[in-house]
Design an enzyme around this catalytic site. Structure first.
Site, PDB file in Angstrom:
ATOM      1  N   ARG A 111     -26.945 -44.975  52.530  1.00 20.54           N
ATOM      2  CA  ARG A 111     -26.724 -43.965  51.490  1.00 20.54           C
ATOM      3  C   ARG A 111     -25.431 -44.278  50.754  1.00 20.54           C
ATOM      4  O   ARG A 111     -24.403 -44.543  51.350  1.00 20.54           O
ATOM      5  CB  ARG A 111     -26.650 -42.568  52.103  1.00 20.54           C
ATOM      6  CG  ARG A 111     -26.221 -41.503  51.096  1.00 20.54           C
ATOM      7  CD  ARG A 111     -27.216 -40.432  50.935  1.00 20.54           C
ATOM      8  NE  ARG A 111     -26.815 -39.485  49.899  1.00 20.54           N
ATOM      9  CZ  ARG A 111     -27.075 -38.207  49.951  1.00 20.54           C
ATOM     10  NH1 ARG A 111     -27.730 -37.712  50.982  1.00 20.54           N
ATOM     11  NH2 ARG A 111     -26.734 -37.409  48.968  1.00 20.54           N
ATOM     12  N   ARG A 131     -31.911 -41.696  46.587  1.00 19.43           N
ATOM     13  CA  ARG A 131     -31.143 -42.052  47.771  1.00 19.43           C
ATOM     14  C   ARG A 131     -32.049 -42.628  48.852  1.00 19.43           C
ATOM     15  O   ARG A 131     -33.203 -42.236  48.978  1.00 19.43           O
ATOM     16  CB  ARG A 131     -30.361 -40.866  48.306  1.00 19.43           C
ATOM     17  CG  ARG A 131     -31.148 -39.601  48.486  1.00 19.43           C
ATOM     18  CD  ARG A 131     -30.185 -38.399  48.440  1.00 19.43           C
ATOM     19  NE  ARG A 131     -30.855 -37.131  48.506  1.00 19.43           N
ATOM     20  CZ  ARG A 131     -31.281 -36.426  47.450  1.00 19.43           C
ATOM     21  NH1 ARG A 131     -31.149 -36.898  46.236  1.00 19.43           N
ATOM     22  NH2 ARG A 131     -31.843 -35.252  47.604  1.00 19.43           N
ATOM     23  N   ASP A 184     -31.412 -38.969  53.187  1.00 21.91           N
ATOM     24  CA  ASP A 184     -30.727 -37.684  53.100  1.00 21.91           C
ATOM     25  C   ASP A 184     -31.070 -36.939  54.381  1.00 21.91           C
ATOM     26  O   ASP A 184     -32.241 -36.860  54.753  1.00 21.91           O
ATOM     27  CB  ASP A 184     -31.219 -36.912  51.871  1.00 21.91           C
ATOM     28  CG  ASP A 184     -30.451 -35.626  51.645  1.00 21.91           C
ATOM     29  OD1 ASP A 184     -29.227 -35.614  51.838  1.00 21.91           O
ATOM     30  OD2 ASP A 184     -31.079 -34.629  51.256  1.00 21.91           O
ATOM     31  N   ASP A 239     -30.356 -33.282  56.113  1.00 15.10           N
ATOM     32  CA  ASP A 239     -29.818 -31.933  55.940  1.00 15.10           C
ATOM     33  C   ASP A 239     -29.990 -31.126  57.212  1.00 15.10           C
ATOM     34  O   ASP A 239     -31.059 -31.154  57.839  1.00 15.10           O
ATOM     35  CB  ASP A 239     -30.545 -31.188  54.811  1.00 15.10           C
ATOM     36  CG  ASP A 239     -30.185 -31.708  53.442  1.00 15.10           C
ATOM     37  OD1 ASP A 239     -29.045 -32.173  53.250  1.00 15.10           O
ATOM     38  OD2 ASP A 239     -31.047 -31.630  52.541  1.00 15.10           O
TER      39      ASP A 239
END
Length: 177
Positions: A85, A94, A97, A99
């Protein structure tokens, strides 16, 4: 040492998307996060500030960790960098990711992060794979994810794209479900 069950969201729209998601899932134990389960993968339309980009591959992971939220955030951001990233436009393309969507019943408002994730109840590409893992899942405070999904308009494209990511046996066997 107390642990919490959490929910992570993974996404990639650059290169070998599934390989990026699998690499992230495989690396989690190295940073103190045990993988308990994975949803299927979903091909999803980009949302947010950069709509003109390739579609994403998304999945949700059920995890367990003893890390405190900010320590977990730092570990996952380091993992994202390690897996390719780079800094770019918010919501832009990207390789990976990661989260933190939920971390037990914890509610947190900090300048670096919020729990539950502020978009948890507003994104089909998060709700659909999360509900695949646990259809009765609720956010802290009691909001049912299934109710949130039912209330959303169906325009955000989310398409089943493949089976769950691989969960390594040695990392998932503990007698807990």
């Amino acid at each position: 040492m107390d642990t919490r069950i959490g929910l992570l969201g993974l996404g990639s729209n650059v290169g070998e998307r599934r390989a990026h998601l699998q690499a992230a899932a495989d690396a989690l134990p190295r940073v103190g996060v045990r993988l308990l389960g994975s949803s299927s993968t979903y091909d999803t339309d980009p949302v947010g500030e950069v709509p003109d980009q390739p579609s994403f591959l998304n999945a949700c992971l059920r995890v367990e960790t003893a890390l405190e939220p900010l320590a977990m955030l730092d570990a996952l951001k380091g993992l994202e960098r390690e897996l390719g990233r780079t800094e770019g436009a918010r919501h832009g393309p990207r390789a990976i990711d990661i989260d933190i969507l939920l971390l037990g019943e914890l509610e947190l408002r900090h300048e670096r992060m919020s729990l539950p994730h502020p978009e948890l109840l507003r994104r089909r590409f998060v709700l659909i794979p999360a509900l695949e893992l646990d259809f009765e899942l609720c956010a802290p405070g009691g909001a049912r994810l299934a109710d949130a999904l039912a209330a959303l308009p169906p325009h955000e494209g989310v398409r089943w794209a493949g089976p769950p990511l691989r969960v390594r046996r040695e990392e998932s066997d503990s007698g807990k479900s």
